[in-house]
Design a protein around this motif. Structure first.
Motif, mmCIF file in Angstrom:
data_model
loop_
_atom_site.group_PDB
_atom_site.id
_atom_site.type_symbol
_atom_site.label_atom_id
_atom_site.label_comp_id
_atom_site.label_asym_id
_atom_site.label_seq_id
_atom_site.Cartn_x
_atom_site.Cartn_y
_atom_site.Cartn_z
ATOM 1 N N GLU A 138 -9.348 0.466 2.169
ATOM 2 C CA GLU A 138 -9.998 -0.641 1.464
ATOM 3 C C GLU A 138 -9.569 -1.985 2.038
ATOM 4 O O GLU A 138 -10.383 -2.902 2.190
ATOM 5 N N ARG A 164 -6.022 5.375 0.844
ATOM 6 C CA ARG A 164 -7.259 4.740 0.385
ATOM 7 C C ARG A 164 -7.078 3.236 0.197
ATOM 8 O O ARG A 164 -8.017 2.462 0.387
ATOM 9 N N GLU A 165 -5.898 2.810 -0.181
ATOM 10 C CA GLU A 165 -5.612 1.368 -0.294
ATOM 11 C C GLU A 165 -5.656 0.713 1.083
ATOM 12 O O GLU A 165 -6.128 -0.422 1.229
ATOM 13 N N CYS A 214 0.840 -1.196 0.000
ATOM 14 C CA CYS A 214 0.000 0.000 0.000
ATOM 15 C C CYS A 214 0.878 1.251 0.000
ATOM 16 O O CYS A 214 1.768 1.385 0.853
ATOM 17 N N ARG A 274 -11.427 -2.485 5.325
ATOM 18 C CA ARG A 274 -12.861 -2.727 5.077
ATOM 19 C C ARG A 274 -13.096 -4.116 4.488
ATOM 20 O O ARG A 274 -14.067 -4.795 4.825
ATOM 21 N N ASP A 275 -12.183 -4.573 3.625
ATOM 22 C CA ASP A 275 -12.374 -5.837 2.921
ATOM 23 C C ASP A 275 -11.730 -7.032 3.619
ATOM 24 O O ASP A 275 -11.628 -8.105 3.036
ATOM 25 N N THR A 313 -14.079 2.762 8.473
ATOM 26 C CA THR A 313 -13.926 1.431 7.889
ATOM 27 C C THR A 313 -14.544 0.317 8.722
ATOM 28 O O THR A 313 -15.211 -0.562 8.173
#
Length: 344
Positions: free
Chosen positions: A42, A38-39, A34, A45-46, A85
């Motif tokens: 994500e 934003r990476e 990363c 969150r994922d 997140t």
């Protein structure tokens, strides 16, 4: 690294943040690199990175990445975006608040990176202390049962509940670990079993529904779990299934221990009733690895966490000490004690 401790799921190297993609374990060991906040958001969150301390540490590095943009607008967006997140783990807000204080005090991008690295180093040191203290409270020569994943994969390194396991096994006090599979994401089956095998610690996997029968057998000397948040009265939010495990442990007079760093204690939330419980999509229950296991149109309720009442917690293990039967007084004492003071 110390014995039985070879894994790091979050680390900074060559100007970028490396995150072990835990969605692909145990079959593939792959790191995502990363370079932008934003990476990182994500990835949190994922479920690339998961576990309350690891989420907070990753978010801190995300702020450091945003600071390299030299834009106050971008940094403000990073603080807001990272905070949104995952709602349940208090470590996320704690780490971001610490990074904001550093920024407000004038820290530049380099100083913010150093602060994120300190957060991770302090987490590892706290986990090793938790491990040492917790190992002394396990019955010698017995097995332990754990739930979800609370090891190096879920923290800056070493782990909370698995830190206790590591220390106890290194000291010869532990025979084996039983890991509950932890549906629906199977963190016990995919992550805890993989992590303990990698460190050479004997582990036996069980279905979540087998836990009560295992406790009834008398083989398990204690249940040791982590926490995503501990409320001011000692209630504990942790991975869904923890509450049922605590009830079963109480029914069979097996000690139920919670291992958590001070950063997981939340004095601003009075009780477990005030902890936000994240729910996730239906597909997590409807399929495994892309294979459907239920009717596609069935209604689903998929809470990620549950709350174990403080009355079911026999001991809370922190880096500042072990507290039997934690309550509001004990939580206040832990949080108000000087950093160098250990609670007896």
């Amino acid at each position: 690294m110390t014995a039985f401790d070879r894994i790091r799921a979050v680390f900074w190297e060559s100007g970028r943040l490396h995150l072990l993609d835990q969605r692909r374990l145990p079959t593939v060991e792959h790191y995502l690199d990363c370079t932008r906040w934003r990476e990182v958001a994500e990835a949190i969150r994922d479920m690339v990175v998961r576990g309350a301390p690891a989420i907070g540490i990753a978010a801190a590095y995300g702020v450091a990445l945003a600071a390299r943009e030299r834009s106050e607008r971008e940094l403000a967006a990073a603080f807001e975006g990272l905070a949104a997140t995952r709602p349940t783990a208090v470590n996320l807000g704690w780490a971001l608040a610490r990074m904001r204080r550093a920024h407000d005090a004038g820290a530049d991008a380099g100083a913010l990176l150093a602060e994120a690295q300190r957060i991770q180093a302090e987490d590892v040191a706290a986990n090793r202390r938790i491990g040492a203290l917790g190992a002394e409270h396990l019955p010698a020569g017995r097995a332990v049962l754990t739930h979800c994943n609370t090891g190096s994969l879920a923290t800056g390194g070493y782990g909370t509940a698995l830190g206790v396991v590591r220390s106890a096994y290194a000291a010869g006090r532990l025979t084996r670990v039983y890991a509950g599979e932890t549906r629906p994401w199977l963190q016990g089956a995919r992550l805890t079993a993989w992590e303990l095998q990698a460190d050479g610690i004997p582990v036996r996997l069980i279905a979540d529904g087998a836990a009560a029968s295992l406790l009834a057998s008398g083989e398990v000397g204690a249940v040791v779990v982590g926490a995503d948040r501990v409320a001011a009265n000692g209630d504990v939010a942790n991975k869904i299934g923890t509450y049922a495990l605590a009830l079963a442990a109480a029914a069979h007079d097996v000690p139920f221990l919670v291992a958590a760093p001070l950063s997981t204690l939340d004095a601003d939330t009075a009780s477990g009733a005030g902890i936000p419980i994240e729910t996730r999509g239906a597909e997590e229950l409807l399929s495994i690895a892309g294979q459907a296991i239920a009717p596609p149109d069935i209604e689903v309720w998929n809470p990620v966490f549950d709350v174990t009442p403080a009355r079911l917690v026999d001991a809370l293990i922190t880096e500042r000490g072990v507290v039997a039967r934690p309550d509001a007084h004990a939580i206040r004492r832990l949080l108000s004690a000087p950093a160098h003071e250990e609670i007896p």
